[in-house]
Design a protein around this motif. Sequence first.
Motif, PDB file in Angstrom:
ATOM      1  N   MET A 190      -1.814   4.544   4.717  1.00 53.18           N
ATOM      2  CA  MET A 190      -0.532   4.315   4.993  1.00 53.18           C
ATOM      3  C   MET A 190       0.407   5.466   4.499  1.00 53.18           C
ATOM      4  O   MET A 190       1.276   5.702   5.236  1.00 53.18           O
ATOM      5  CB  MET A 190      -0.362   2.761   4.432  1.00 53.18           C
ATOM      6  N   MET A 191       0.137   5.764   3.141  1.00 52.98           N
ATOM      7  CA  MET A 191       1.179   6.983   2.646  1.00 52.98           C
ATOM      8  C   MET A 191       1.145   8.044   3.824  1.00 52.98           C
ATOM      9  O   MET A 191       2.078   8.699   3.999  1.00 52.98           O
ATOM     10  CB  MET A 191       0.971   7.205   1.334  1.00 52.98           C
ATOM     11  N   SER A 192      -0.059   8.319   3.969  1.00 45.79           N
ATOM     12  CA  SER A 192      -0.341   9.828   4.752  1.00 45.79           C
ATOM     13  C   SER A 192       0.348   9.529   6.307  1.00 45.79           C
ATOM     14  O   SER A 192       1.025  10.478   6.602  1.00 45.79           O
ATOM     15  CB  SER A 192      -1.679   9.993   5.089  1.00 45.79           C
ATOM     16  N   MET A 193       0.370   8.427   6.697  1.00 46.51           N
ATOM     17  CA  MET A 193       0.802   8.057   8.147  1.00 46.51           C
ATOM     18  C   MET A 193       2.297   7.993   7.843  1.00 46.51           C
ATOM     19  O   MET A 193       2.992   8.269   9.002  1.00 46.51           O
ATOM     20  CB  MET A 193       0.118   6.501   8.482  1.00 46.51           C
ATOM     21  N   LEU A 194       2.952   7.461   6.742  1.00 42.61           N
ATOM     22  CA  LEU A 194       4.478   7.405   6.627  1.00 42.61           C
ATOM     23  C   LEU A 194       4.996   8.918   6.604  1.00 42.61           C
ATOM     24  O   LEU A 194       5.909   9.195   7.213  1.00 42.61           O
ATOM     25  CB  LEU A 194       4.699   6.732   5.416  1.00 42.61           C
ATOM     26  N   MET A 198      10.071   3.405   2.193  1.00 34.97           N
ATOM     27  CA  MET A 198       8.750   2.491   2.177  1.00 34.97           C
ATOM     28  C   MET A 198       7.833   3.367   1.275  1.00 34.97           C
ATOM     29  O   MET A 198       7.007   3.072   0.415  1.00 34.97           O
ATOM     30  CB  MET A 198       8.255   2.540   3.676  1.00 34.97           C
ATOM     31  N   LEU A 199       7.493   4.746   1.651  1.00 34.88           N
ATOM     32  CA  LEU A 199       6.749   5.653   0.908  1.00 34.88           C
ATOM     33  C   LEU A 199       7.071   5.442  -0.660  1.00 34.88           C
ATOM     34  O   LEU A 199       5.946   5.602  -1.393  1.00 34.88           O
ATOM     35  CB  LEU A 199       6.834   7.104   1.392  1.00 34.88           C
ATOM     36  N   THR A 200       8.428   5.699  -1.028  1.00 36.28           N
ATOM     37  CA  THR A 200       8.689   5.755  -2.316  1.00 36.28           C
ATOM     38  C   THR A 200       8.262   4.486  -3.198  1.00 36.28           C
ATOM     39  O   THR A 200       7.502   4.355  -4.133  1.00 36.28           O
ATOM     40  CB  THR A 200      10.126   6.025  -2.614  1.00 36.28           C
ATOM     41  N   GLU A 242      10.040  -4.950   6.710  1.00 32.15           N
ATOM     42  CA  GLU A 242      10.659  -5.166   8.029  1.00 32.15           C
ATOM     43  C   GLU A 242      11.799  -4.066   8.663  1.00 32.15           C
ATOM     44  O   GLU A 242      11.795  -3.813   9.826  1.00 32.15           O
ATOM     45  CB  GLU A 242      11.311  -6.617   7.907  1.00 32.15           C
ATOM     46  N   ALA A 243      12.573  -3.697   7.566  1.00 29.89           N
ATOM     47  CA  ALA A 243      13.578  -2.625   7.991  1.00 29.89           C
ATOM     48  C   ALA A 243      12.815  -1.443   8.534  1.00 29.89           C
ATOM     49  O   ALA A 243      13.312  -0.933   9.555  1.00 29.89           O
ATOM     50  CB  ALA A 243      14.202  -2.193   6.859  1.00 29.89           C
ATOM     51  N   CYS A 244      11.629  -0.940   8.012  1.00 35.69           N
ATOM     52  CA  CYS A 244      10.865   0.230   8.315  1.00 35.69           C
ATOM     53  C   CYS A 244      10.350  -0.167   9.729  1.00 35.69           C
ATOM     54  O   CYS A 244      10.290   0.780  10.607  1.00 35.69           O
ATOM     55  CB  CYS A 244      10.022   0.479   7.482  1.00 35.69           C
TER      56      CYS A 244
END
Length: 121
Positions: free
Chosen positions: A67-71, A112-114, A10-12
């Motif tokens: 998702m990780m790539s997009m982050l 988020m990524l971490t 939500e924060a992201c």
Amino acid sequence: MSDMDMSMMEACIEACSACEQACVMCADADMGDGMAKCASMCSMCADVTNTMMRMMMRPMSWNMMTMMSMLETTMAMCKACADECMMHAEMSEHCKMCAQACMQCMEACEAMLTSMKAMAS
């Protein structure tokens, strides 16, 4: 994705939304100020953060690697936009606000990524 920290997500999402809004406002003001490069950078950042936000709003269809790539992409775009806006921050309040929103978005995406990398291990 059931293990995802929903408050972090939500924060992201909120940081991406705030960044998008700041970038749209800055791009518009930049055009009026004749700063085409900054306007273009802000417009691209607004597009990327909007896409990231929309992807996060569909967690059931997430592909972890995508998702990780997009982050990472969002973080890179926010960094580039913040760097550009910081060059004008002393003379332009909208650029200063945009750079701050970009930095906050970068931080939220990094958290988020971490978290996602820890889940993937």
